[in-house]
Design a protein around this motif. Sequence first.
Motif, PDB file in Angstrom:
ATOM      1  N   GLU A  18       1.133  -1.478  -0.026  1.00 24.84           N
ATOM      2  CA  GLU A  18       0.154  -0.546  -0.320  1.00 24.84           C
ATOM      3  C   GLU A  18       0.298   0.837  -0.269  1.00 24.84           C
ATOM      4  N   THR A  21       1.869   2.105  -3.880  1.00 24.96           N
ATOM      5  CA  THR A  21       1.570   2.273  -4.912  1.00 24.96           C
ATOM      6  C   THR A  21       1.525   3.577  -4.910  1.00 24.96           C
ATOM      7  N   ARG A  26      -3.245   4.299  -6.700  1.00 22.28           N
ATOM      8  CA  ARG A  26      -4.851   4.619  -5.978  1.00 22.28           C
ATOM      9  C   ARG A  26      -5.854   5.502  -6.070  1.00 22.28           C
TER      10      ARG A  26
END
Length: 350
Positions: A18, A21, A26
């Motif tokens: 995460e 990214t 996103r």
Amino acid sequence: MAQQAYATETDNGGSGPERRTPGLRRLWDRLTRGWRGDRRIWRRGVVLAVFALLLALVMMARSHIPNVVGNLGSLIETFLPWLGLAVPVLLLLALVRRSATALVAVLLPAVVWLNLFGGLLFDRTGPGGDLTVATHNVNAGNPDPSGTARDVAASGADVLALEELKASAVPTYERALAPTYKYHAVVGTVGLWSKYPLSDVAAVDIRLGWERAMRATVTAPGAQVAVYVAHLPSVRVKLEAGFTARQRDRSADALGSAIAREPLENVVLLGDLNGTMNDRALNAVTSQMRSTQGAAGSGFGFSWPAAFPMARIDQIMVKGAEPESSWSLPRTASDHLPIAARVKLATPGD
């Protein structure tokens, strides 16, 4: 426990997926969260896709849209840049509809519009030029002719053309412009003011029965310039008749014929042509001249109506001379914006 530790590390700004990214990825993931695994994304939005393809077709095949009924082709060409507003609307609807088919289809009108008008999004003005010219439809009902004259004179133009001159207002314009322009000539409802000598002043017959066009020779430093001033007939959009422009079209053909016979190398056309460069009805003129806005302007340069400009129907065009810069002037008491340009003149031996 390992899974819990991994989640904690990621939540606290660790180096998990995460964290790595990119921001755009996103954003895309959020927009398409409900799409993944949805097999209907290619079956939905067919109607939107058809509209997108039709929009692209209209822009690409605009010259083939007939003028037989209400001059529909010319009407579309006049407001052609505004068709681009449909692209973001279709894009938004495609996202809301979650249709991959519509998203792909919207790319076509977007590419076509950018091909037609993308160049106008960039500043093409240059610092050079020998002669500054300006034109303004002052509006016959102008409540402040002297103020309008002072405003356009402040532009610094060497040569200034005015259209829609009311006979009773001509003396007011002459008095207001006299301190700036030593030479001037008025023919019918159009006039030309110049810092340089004028000669060979004559009306140009544009098949109206009254005088709304003229020609004069301006003896500028280093070159003579044939300056045409024209105010072509107005057009109207009527529910029962469509885009009525037959008289304007005949006048445009006559003006184009006069310019084609011009012996001087440097030719400048100033005026309200009641049509855009995209309008096929002006081909007799536009096929032999260059728009200063298209070649050396910034943006679309819309000039009418002044309160919310939607089309560039006021034009500065050149033949022989080279456009260096083009711009709109501040609003006056008229319903048109004045426009100006600086051009480089062709001189003997060039």
